[in-house]
Design a protein around this motif. Structure first.
Motif, PDB file in Angstrom:
ATOM      1  N   HIS A 204      13.219  41.410 -14.476  1.00 45.59           N
ATOM      2  CA  HIS A 204      14.820  41.598 -14.828  1.00 45.59           C
ATOM      3  C   HIS A 204      15.693  41.370 -12.976  1.00 45.59           C
ATOM      4  O   HIS A 204      16.542  41.745 -13.004  1.00 45.59           O
ATOM      5  CB  HIS A 204      15.357  42.968 -14.279  1.00 45.59           C
ATOM      6  N   GLU A 205      14.216  40.273 -12.175  1.00 48.58           N
ATOM      7  CA  GLU A 205      15.208  39.671 -11.299  1.00 48.58           C
ATOM      8  C   GLU A 205      16.563  38.613 -11.717  1.00 48.58           C
ATOM      9  O   GLU A 205      17.636  38.898 -11.177  1.00 48.58           O
ATOM     10  CB  GLU A 205      14.294  38.743 -10.900  1.00 48.58           C
ATOM     11  N   MET A 206      16.780  38.349 -12.633  1.00 45.22           N
ATOM     12  CA  MET A 206      18.096  37.596 -12.838  1.00 45.22           C
ATOM     13  C   MET A 206      19.364  38.642 -13.489  1.00 45.22           C
ATOM     14  O   MET A 206      20.225  38.164 -13.666  1.00 45.22           O
ATOM     15  CB  MET A 206      17.890  36.770 -13.820  1.00 45.22           C
ATOM     16  N   MET A 207      18.716  39.759 -14.021  1.00 43.36           N
ATOM     17  CA  MET A 207      19.823  40.626 -13.783  1.00 43.36           C
ATOM     18  C   MET A 207      20.221  41.442 -12.233  1.00 43.36           C
ATOM     19  O   MET A 207      21.139  42.166 -12.881  1.00 43.36           O
ATOM     20  CB  MET A 207      18.724  41.993 -14.533  1.00 43.36           C
ATOM     21  N   GLY A 208      19.682  40.590 -11.513  1.00 40.12           N
ATOM     22  CA  GLY A 208      20.033  41.616  -9.976  1.00 40.12           C
ATOM     23  C   GLY A 208      18.873  42.658  -9.508  1.00 40.12           C
ATOM     24  O   GLY A 208      19.557  42.920  -8.593  1.00 40.12           O
TER      25      GLY A 208
END
Length: 99
Positions: free
Chosen positions: A83-87
């Motif tokens: 979920h890195e790219m979701m912040g």
């Protein structure tokens, strides 16, 4: 760690020697916590102070937890890999223990 793909809190200040526990309170999603730049989509999302070992929880299933003891003072930036790219990123500021 929640179903909303959020770390609560996402910033923490602790004293060296403290053990932090991440609990996956999601009902559906596995989460991770890691400072490993090889795993991060954006290497600038993760960092560790000089002399600190990289940590990687692997998948933390709903209801499970992961602990890590911070012994080296400095700033640690970490991500939840899926979920890195979701912040879903966090930071821990480890202060020197008072003598």
């Amino acid at each position: 760690m929640t179903d909303d793909d959020v770390l609560k809190p996402d910033m923490l200040t602790i004293v060296a020697g403290t053990t932090v526990e991440w609990k996956n309170e999601s009902h559906h999603d596995a989460h991770t916590v890691t400072t490993d730049a090889k795993i991060a989509a954006d290497a600038s999302d993760v960092s560790s102070p000089p002399g600190a070992a990289i940590f990687n929880s692997g998948k933390i299933q709903p209801g499970q937890s992961f602990t890590h003891q911070f012994t080296v003072p400095g700033i640690y930036k970490y991500i939840c890999e899926p979920h890195e790219m979701m912040g879903m990123t966090g930071q821990i500021d480890v202060k020197r223990a008072a003598h």
